[in-house]
Design an enzyme around this catalytic site. Structure first.
Site, PDB file in Angstrom:
ATOM      1  N   ASN A 132      92.001 -25.897 -19.366  1.00  0.00           N
ATOM      2  CA  ASN A 132      92.739 -27.145 -19.554  1.00  0.00           C
ATOM      3  C   ASN A 132      94.144 -26.741 -19.996  1.00  0.00           C
ATOM      4  O   ASN A 132      94.362 -26.423 -21.170  1.00  0.00           O
ATOM      5  CB  ASN A 132      92.019 -27.982 -20.622  1.00  0.00           C
ATOM      6  CG  ASN A 132      92.706 -29.310 -20.861  1.00  0.00           C
ATOM      7  OD1 ASN A 132      93.804 -29.560 -20.359  1.00  0.00           O
ATOM      8  ND2 ASN A 132      92.061 -30.165 -21.639  1.00  0.00           N
ATOM      9  N   LYS A 162      93.513 -24.511 -23.207  1.00  0.00           N
ATOM     10  CA  LYS A 162      92.169 -24.481 -23.792  1.00  0.00           C
ATOM     11  C   LYS A 162      91.267 -23.844 -22.756  1.00  0.00           C
ATOM     12  O   LYS A 162      91.340 -24.209 -21.582  1.00  0.00           O
ATOM     13  CB  LYS A 162      91.680 -25.909 -24.066  1.00  0.00           C
ATOM     14  CG  LYS A 162      92.349 -26.564 -25.243  1.00  0.00           C
ATOM     15  CD  LYS A 162      91.661 -27.903 -25.543  1.00  0.00           C
ATOM     16  CE  LYS A 162      92.531 -28.725 -26.446  1.00  0.00           C
ATOM     17  NZ  LYS A 162      92.545 -30.153 -26.154  1.00  0.00           N
ATOM     18  N   ARG A 209      91.033 -28.598 -15.311  1.00  0.00           N
ATOM     19  CA  ARG A 209      91.267 -30.018 -15.524  1.00  0.00           C
ATOM     20  C   ARG A 209      92.633 -30.330 -14.904  1.00  0.00           C
ATOM     21  O   ARG A 209      93.621 -29.662 -15.202  1.00  0.00           O
ATOM     22  CB  ARG A 209      91.311 -30.320 -17.010  1.00  0.00           C
ATOM     23  CG  ARG A 209      91.662 -31.758 -17.243  1.00  0.00           C
ATOM     24  CD  ARG A 209      91.923 -32.049 -18.691  1.00  0.00           C
ATOM     25  NE  ARG A 209      92.198 -33.459 -18.827  1.00  0.00           N
ATOM     26  CZ  ARG A 209      92.865 -33.966 -19.837  1.00  0.00           C
ATOM     27  NH1 ARG A 209      93.316 -33.181 -20.797  1.00  0.00           N
ATOM     28  NH2 ARG A 209      93.102 -35.261 -19.899  1.00  0.00           N
ATOM     29  N   HIS A 228      91.104 -40.201 -18.301  1.00  0.00           N
ATOM     30  CA  HIS A 228      89.859 -39.902 -19.030  1.00  0.00           C
ATOM     31  C   HIS A 228      88.623 -40.145 -18.154  1.00  0.00           C
ATOM     32  O   HIS A 228      87.523 -40.354 -18.664  1.00  0.00           O
ATOM     33  CB  HIS A 228      89.684 -40.789 -20.289  1.00  0.00           C
ATOM     34  CG  HIS A 228      90.714 -40.618 -21.347  1.00  0.00           C
ATOM     35  ND1 HIS A 228      91.347 -41.689 -21.946  1.00  0.00           N
ATOM     36  CD2 HIS A 228      91.217 -39.514 -21.921  1.00  0.00           C
ATOM     37  CE1 HIS A 228      92.193 -41.245 -22.847  1.00  0.00           C
ATOM     38  NE2 HIS A 228      92.136 -39.916 -22.859  1.00  0.00           N
ATOM     39  N   GLY A 245      90.368 -41.331 -28.748  1.00  0.00           N
ATOM     40  CA  GLY A 245      90.809 -40.067 -29.359  1.00  0.00           C
ATOM     41  C   GLY A 245      92.258 -40.255 -29.768  1.00  0.00           C
ATOM     42  O   GLY A 245      92.647 -41.364 -30.141  1.00  0.00           O
ATOM     43  N   ASN A 246      93.084 -39.205 -29.688  1.00  0.00           N
ATOM     44  CA  ASN A 246      94.516 -39.406 -29.921  1.00  0.00           C
ATOM     45  C   ASN A 246      95.074 -40.348 -28.864  1.00  0.00           C
ATOM     46  O   ASN A 246      95.861 -41.224 -29.148  1.00  0.00           O
ATOM     47  CB  ASN A 246      95.260 -38.069 -29.873  1.00  0.00           C
ATOM     48  CG  ASN A 246      95.025 -37.291 -31.141  1.00  0.00           C
ATOM     49  OD1 ASN A 246      95.104 -37.847 -32.236  1.00  0.00           O
ATOM     50  ND2 ASN A 246      94.715 -36.012 -31.004  1.00  0.00           N
ATOM     51  N   GLY A 247      94.645 -40.107 -27.613  1.00  0.00           N
ATOM     52  CA  GLY A 247      94.875 -41.084 -26.560  1.00  0.00           C
ATOM     53  C   GLY A 247      93.576 -41.848 -26.415  1.00  0.00           C
ATOM     54  O   GLY A 247      92.521 -41.360 -26.818  1.00  0.00           O
ATOM     55  N   ARG A 305     101.077 -43.799 -28.976  1.00  0.00           N
ATOM     56  CA  ARG A 305     101.471 -44.608 -27.817  1.00  0.00           C
ATOM     57  C   ARG A 305     101.193 -46.083 -28.083  1.00  0.00           C
ATOM     58  O   ARG A 305     100.208 -46.417 -28.734  1.00  0.00           O
ATOM     59  CB  ARG A 305     100.695 -44.175 -26.568  1.00  0.00           C
ATOM     60  CG  ARG A 305     101.115 -42.823 -26.059  1.00  0.00           C
ATOM     61  CD  ARG A 305     100.196 -42.344 -24.955  1.00  0.00           C
ATOM     62  NE  ARG A 305      99.507 -41.135 -25.355  1.00  0.00           N
ATOM     63  CZ  ARG A 305      98.514 -40.578 -24.684  1.00  0.00           C
ATOM     64  NH1 ARG A 305      98.069 -41.119 -23.591  1.00  0.00           N
ATOM     65  NH2 ARG A 305      97.955 -39.465 -25.128  1.00  0.00           N
ATOM     66  N   MET A 317      93.885 -40.888 -37.181  1.00  0.00           N
ATOM     67  CA  MET A 317      93.057 -41.989 -37.675  1.00  0.00           C
ATOM     68  C   MET A 317      92.540 -41.741 -39.093  1.00  0.00           C
ATOM     69  O   MET A 317      92.491 -42.652 -39.910  1.00  0.00           O
ATOM     70  CB  MET A 317      91.901 -42.216 -36.697  1.00  0.00           C
ATOM     71  CG  MET A 317      91.013 -43.365 -37.032  1.00  0.00           C
ATOM     72  SD  MET A 317      91.933 -44.870 -37.351  1.00  0.00           S
ATOM     73  CE  MET A 317      91.568 -45.857 -35.936  1.00  0.00           C
ATOM     74  N   GLY A 353      85.822 -42.545 -31.760  1.00  0.00           N
ATOM     75  CA  GLY A 353      84.578 -43.214 -31.370  1.00  0.00           C
ATOM     76  C   GLY A 353      83.337 -42.485 -31.858  1.00  0.00           C
ATOM     77  O   GLY A 353      82.330 -43.091 -32.222  1.00  0.00           O
ATOM     78  N   GLU A 407      83.970 -33.090 -21.637  1.00  0.00           N
ATOM     79  CA  GLU A 407      84.660 -33.028 -20.348  1.00  0.00           C
ATOM     80  C   GLU A 407      84.560 -31.628 -19.728  1.00  0.00           C
ATOM     81  O   GLU A 407      84.444 -31.487 -18.518  1.00  0.00           O
ATOM     82  CB  GLU A 407      86.129 -33.429 -20.532  1.00  0.00           C
ATOM     83  CG  GLU A 407      86.270 -34.927 -20.776  1.00  0.00           C
ATOM     84  CD  GLU A 407      87.518 -35.307 -21.534  1.00  0.00           C
ATOM     85  OE1 GLU A 407      87.586 -34.999 -22.748  1.00  0.00           O
ATOM     86  OE2 GLU A 407      88.430 -35.894 -20.943  1.00  0.00           O
TER      87      GLU A 407
HETATM   88  P1  ADP Z   1      92.283 -35.847 -28.210  1.00  0.00           P
HETATM   89  O1  ADP Z   1      92.580 -37.166 -27.554  1.00  0.00           O
HETATM   90  O2  ADP Z   1      93.517 -35.091 -28.604  1.00  0.00           O
HETATM   91  O3  ADP Z   1      91.225 -35.015 -27.526  1.00  0.00           O
HETATM   92  P2  ADP Z   1      90.209 -36.306 -30.214  1.00  0.00           P
HETATM   93  O4  ADP Z   1      89.224 -36.896 -29.255  1.00  0.00           O
HETATM   94  O5  ADP Z   1      89.888 -35.007 -30.837  1.00  0.00           O
HETATM   95  O6  ADP Z   1      91.674 -36.270 -29.629  1.00  0.00           O
HETATM   96  O7  ADP Z   1      90.406 -37.407 -31.387  1.00  0.00           O
HETATM   97  C1  ADP Z   1      91.323 -37.233 -32.411  1.00  0.00           C
HETATM   98  C2  ADP Z   1      91.246 -38.465 -33.315  1.00  0.00           C
HETATM   99  O8  ADP Z   1      89.928 -38.539 -33.878  1.00  0.00           O
HETATM  100  C3  ADP Z   1      92.226 -38.407 -34.483  1.00  0.00           C
HETATM  101  O9  ADP Z   1      92.859 -39.662 -34.660  1.00  0.00           O
HETATM  102  C4  ADP Z   1      91.313 -38.120 -35.655  1.00  0.00           C
HETATM  103  O10 ADP Z   1      91.802 -38.638 -36.865  1.00  0.00           O
HETATM  104  C5  ADP Z   1      90.061 -38.864 -35.241  1.00  0.00           C
HETATM  105  N1  ADP Z   1      88.911 -38.411 -36.039  1.00  0.00           N
HETATM  106  C6  ADP Z   1      88.310 -37.195 -36.040  1.00  0.00           C
HETATM  107  N2  ADP Z   1      87.335 -37.163 -36.985  1.00  0.00           N
HETATM  108  C7  ADP Z   1      87.323 -38.395 -37.590  1.00  0.00           C
HETATM  109  C8  ADP Z   1      86.580 -38.999 -38.639  1.00  0.00           C
HETATM  110  N3  ADP Z   1      85.605 -38.336 -39.266  1.00  0.00           N
HETATM  111  N4  ADP Z   1      86.873 -40.270 -38.978  1.00  0.00           N
HETATM  112  C9  ADP Z   1      87.839 -40.958 -38.360  1.00  0.00           C
HETATM  113  N5  ADP Z   1      88.587 -40.447 -37.367  1.00  0.00           N
HETATM  114  C10 ADP Z   1      88.345 -39.187 -36.979  1.00  0.00           C
END
Ligand code: ADP
Length: 404
Positions: A7, A14, A92, A181, A211-213, A242, A285, A334, A386
């Site tokens: 990726n 990655k 990816r 996604h 996630g972040n997105g 975003r 988050m 999630g 993924e």
């Molecule tokens: P990406 O889109 O970069 O792959 P991820 O799927 O790893 O991102 O998600 C990152 C997000 O998940 C961040 O906002 C992080 O704060 C949130 N996150 C991870 N662990 C927890 C947790 N225990 N409680 C709440 N949010 C979490």
């Protein structure tokens, strides 16, 4: 079959080496800060039991991949004896435009088509292609496969993927919703179906990848029929940095009032908006949730906007599919935020959701039901993977290739 999954981002790579027959991850790692000071590789093997960091100058993707391959065969830290053990490479690829509706074997024609898609994802596709070129140079005899974020959404009907702009712009510039996604939405949908014993072709599923997105998808009878991300990954949900959905009139207004140029406007909606833009605390988050708990009102507002936007989409997608059978949560938020899941699912009894707060608190790390067993709409947490999907698609395509 041993498959390397790559990726490649603008300054990072990655990687995971899979044995797809397990399936198991033999080794994985991250090449960071490519072309910058402090570039390094973090390499993990044996399920994270051994973690090593190599620091050194890594000027581009090709040298990053060369280092990574060197580690994989090194006597001390490696896990294979020679490159002959690598059967295939899966990449990816973020944007496949309208050209790809599934993973494909990478040929010269496919590379040319991917180069044509660069204008649709100028930040993402060039590093993906750099990884493909590098592997073509370094391991020219190993077949490569591309798996696209956009492919799963190619089943959307035209009235869902078109924007109500002049139709000629769709024809001329490919202006339409593509969605992203896709690999994750498809994977968690399939996992949810096998967990519940449901046939995908007879199901109405809403998958929330947070996630972040983030994006949310309506999957009717196994096919994506609508998704919240659009032509670019800015549309839809409130994300870390975003903005998601926005009145398009705001941009020309702000560009005039604040004298923003195209780059600054782009940075505004991509980097300074969402959770960080509203809360002023963080795009993460966990940090925004902690600030809200400590009484920070703008952090609370950011969370409320985040939850509200997802609830709105769940309502809309239920209407799109004439009902919903399953709602799935995945992605970092999630999968881990019990609070976000509970807030999003609040007062959804009218929809047929009987949420189970105790099960929600316990769900972590594996597929779990967080609604009661008698709930008409089942709510699930499903960890996404993924890389595993890319490894499986790659192995299937290469097996077929070897047969012919
Ligand atoms: P990406 O889109 O970069 O792959 P991820 O799927 O790893 O991102 O998600 C990152 C997000 O998940 C961040 O906002 C992080 O704060 C949130 N996150 C991870 N662990 C927890 C947790 N225990 N409680 C709440 N949010 C979490």
């Amino acid at each position: 079959m041993k498959v390397i999954v790559l990726n490649c981002g603008s300054s990072s790579i990655k990687y995971q080496l899979f044995d797809t027959d397990g399936p198991k991850v033999i080794a994985k790692g991250l090449v960071e800060k490519i072309g910058m000071n402090g570039s390094r590789i973090r390499h993990e093997k044996q399920n994270g039991k051994e973690d090593v960091v190599f620091e050194g100058e890594i000027l581009d993707h090709q040298s990053g991949i060369e280092y990574m391959l060197g580690i994989l065969i090194s006597k001390k830290h490696g896990c294979i004896k020679s490159f002959n053990e690598i059967d295939a490479i899966g990449h990816r690829v973020v944007h496949g435009g309208e050209k790809f509706n599934s993973s494909v074997l990478i040929t010269s024609e496919v590379i040319a088509m991917l180069e044509e898609c660069i204008s649709l994802a100028p930040l993402h596709n060039p590093p993906n292609l750099s990884g493909i070129y590098a592997m073509k140079n370094l391991l020219p005899h190993v077949p490569q496969v591309g798996a696209f974020d956009t492919a799963f959404h190619q089943t959307m009907p035209d009235y869902a993927y078109l924007y109500a702009l002049p139709y000629s712009l769709y024809k001329q510039h490919g202006i339409r919703r593509y969605g992203f996604h896709g690999t994750s939405h498809k994977f968690v949908m399939q996992q949810a179906c096998s967990f519940l014993g449901l046939a995908p072709e007879q199901s109405r599923i809403i998958t929330c990848h947070m996630g972040n997105g983030g994006s949310i998808t309506a999957i009717l009878n196994g096919q994506s029929v609508d998704t919240s991300m659009g032509m670019t990954p800015v549309e839809g949900l409130v994300m870390g940095t975003r903005c998601g959905d926005l009145d398009p009139g705001i941009l020309p207004y702000l560009m005039q009032r604040e004298e923003l140029n195209i780059n600054t406007a782009n940075t505004l909606i991509n980097k300074h908006s969402g959770l960080i833009g509203i809360s002023g605390v963080s795009s993460d988050m966990r940090e925004v949730t902690a600030a809200a708990k400590n009484g920070n009102e703008r952090a609370s507002l950011a969370l409320n906007m985040f939850y509200y936007r997802i609830r709105k989409y769940i309502g809309a997608y239920t209407a799109v599919m004439g009902g919903v059978d399953v709602i799935v949560f995945t992605g970092g938020i999630g999968e881990n935020s019990t609070l976000a899941r509970a807030e999003i699912m609040k007062d959804f009894e009218f929809l047929g959701v009987d949420f189970d707060p105790a099960k929600n608190e316990q769900a972590r790390g594996e597929t779990a039901l967080i609604s009661t067993p008698s709930s008409r709409v089942k709510v699930l947490v499903v960890p996404t993977n993924e890389e595993l999907v890319i490894a499986r698609d790659t192995a299937a395509i290469v097996r077929q290739l070897n047969k012919s």
